[in-house]
Design a protein around this motif. Structure first.
Motif, PDB file in Angstrom:
ATOM      1  N   LEU A  51      -2.777  -9.991   5.387  1.00 30.22           N
ATOM      2  CA  LEU A  51      -1.451  -9.409   5.194  1.00 30.22           C
ATOM      3  C   LEU A  51      -0.845  -9.020   6.539  1.00 30.22           C
ATOM      4  CD1 LEU A  51      -2.021  -7.142   2.064  1.00 30.22           C
ATOM      5  CD2 LEU A  51      -1.318  -9.532   2.167  1.00 30.22           C
ATOM      6  N   PRO A  52       0.467  -8.945   6.629  1.00 30.20           N
ATOM      7  CA  PRO A  52       1.114  -8.584   7.901  1.00 30.20           C
ATOM      8  C   PRO A  52       0.799  -7.141   8.293  1.00 30.20           C
ATOM      9  CG  PRO A  52       2.720  -8.671   6.123  1.00 30.20           C
ATOM     10  CD  PRO A  52       1.447  -9.247   5.568  1.00 30.20           C
ATOM     11  N   GLU A  53       0.927  -6.870   9.582  1.00 23.22           N
ATOM     12  CA  GLU A  53       0.630  -5.542  10.092  1.00 23.22           C
ATOM     13  C   GLU A  53       1.556  -4.485   9.500  1.00 23.22           C
ATOM     14  OE1 GLU A  53      -1.763  -4.300  11.935  1.00 23.22           O
ATOM     15  OE2 GLU A  53      -2.733  -6.266  11.890  1.00 23.22           O
ATOM     16  N   ALA A  54       2.758  -4.897   9.081  1.00 20.33           N
ATOM     17  CA  ALA A  54       3.699  -3.937   8.503  1.00 20.33           C
ATOM     18  C   ALA A  54       3.122  -3.288   7.249  1.00 20.33           C
ATOM     19  CB  ALA A  54       5.020  -4.628   8.179  1.00 20.33           C
ATOM     20  N   PHE A  55       2.321  -4.024   6.492  1.00 16.26           N
ATOM     21  CA  PHE A  55       1.712  -3.462   5.285  1.00 16.26           C
ATOM     22  C   PHE A  55       0.715  -2.367   5.650  1.00 16.26           C
ATOM     23  CE2 PHE A  55      -1.659  -3.428   2.072  1.00 16.26           C
ATOM     24  CZ  PHE A  55      -0.923  -3.231   0.921  1.00 16.26           C
TER      25      PHE A  55
END
Length: 346
Positions: A76-80
């Motif tokens: 998953l992206p780091e934003a999550f």
């Protein structure tokens, strides 16, 4: 389909509570973490499966294996993960650099008991073929969505799944508002019947609950506006319209909550006015009793002094004269108190 092997925390060894393979016009198929990992590996090597198939994975973050699995298998992206670390729990939906959506949604606990602390956060990742939801405590809205998947309902796209989740959350809020309205009605009936008891504390608790729900559950307008104005390319016009409609329904519920808060505030003011009136009445009665007792106490104190020259000391009718004087002063004091109360009532 592989059943999940439960190892505690309501999840399997990777922290997965439930996983589903979804596609348009097809019943949801439950999968385990091993099958989900294989599906994700195939997606990385060969691309997303045909036919609009996508995964929904629901994790328990209280399990120590959940975040490592999401980092290494789901990628998953780091934003999550940044959203997981943040202390900001207001509801919002944001677009990441990888054209995915990261949402922070607040919901009430499954065992909701009308306490302000019975609210927790649900973190969501959505892209064109993967939906990941993660929570630390069992929540009502996500459980309703799980029930729909177990029932075999089909979801055409990840956006439809997200939209159903928002609608389920709005339905939970509607039920809460109805329950609180019923409780407020009971308090209002008790107020009209002059049976207050401990209703002030109940009103305060309900108002605190509604304030916390509105503060945490109200979506941030700016983030939703940016999303709906510039959605990722994989969200079609129908998906944008569905999100906008669910947001509007949510706004209606929030307006109902605001109106209910105002009603509770008015009831609190009415209860406080009743309590103040009762206190003033009690204080007035105490004052009247003190005033009526003043003449007899004053005269008894004067006549009881052990000095010469006490009037009527040698008179055979002295006692009755003093009684008459006391009664006269008492009647005058009572009349003055009654007139004072009557003038305030007018």
């Amino acid at each position: 389909m592989s059943p999940l092997t439960q190892t505690g925390y309501g999840a399997d060894e990777s922290g997965l509570i439930c996983g589903w393979r979804l596609a348009p016009d097809r019943r949801a198929q439950e999968i385990g973490s091993a099958e989900a990992a294989a599906w994700l590996a195939q997606r990385r090597s060969h691309g997303a499966p045909a036919g609009g198939e996508f995964l929904w994975l629901h994790f328990n973050l209280s399990h120590t294996g959940a975040q490592p699995w999401l980092q290494h298998r789901a990628e998953l992206p780091e934003a999550f993960f940044d959203a997981l670390k943040e202390d900001l729990h207001s509801t919002r939906i944001e677009r990441t650099d990888q054209h995915a959506l990261v949402a922070v949604v607040n919901d009430v606990h499954f065992a909701f008991s009308f306490e302000p602390s019975d609210i927790s956060t649900l973190w969501i990742h959505v892209d064109h073929d993967l939906v990941v939801t993660a929570r630390r405590q069992a929540l009502r809205s996500i459980d309703a969505l799980r029930t729909a998947a177990k029932r075999g309902d089909s979801f055409a796209s990840p956006i439809e799944l997200l939209e159903n989740l928002l609608r389920a959350q709005a339905d939970v809020l509607v039920r809460i508002v109805r329950d609180v309205t019923g409780r407020v009605d009971d308090v209002e009936d008790a107020l009209l019947a002059n049976r207050l008891d401990h209703r002030r504390a109940r009103l305060g608790a309900m108002r605190r609950l509604l304030v916390r729900l509105q503060r945490l559950l109200a979506p941030e307008p700016a983030s939703l506006f940016r999303l709906l104005q510039h959605p990722p390319a994989w969200i079609d016009e129908a998906g944008v319209l569905a999100l906008r409609q669910s947001t509007e329904e949510f706004s209606v519920v929030l307006r109902d909550m605001s109106a209910l808060q105002e009603r509770i505030k008015l009831l609190q003011e009415e209860v406080a006015a009743r309590v103040n009136e009762d206190n003033h009445r009690s204080l007035f009665v105490l004052t009247v009793v003190t005033v009526l007792a003043l003449p007899i106490n004053l005269i008894a104190g004067l006549l009881g002094m052990n000095v010469g020259g006490v009037p009527l000391a040698d008179s055979p009718r002295g006692f009755w004269v003093v009684v008459g004087i006391v009664l006269g002063f008492t009647c005058i004091a009572g009349w003055v108190a009654w007139r004072s109360r009557h003038s305030r009532a007018e």
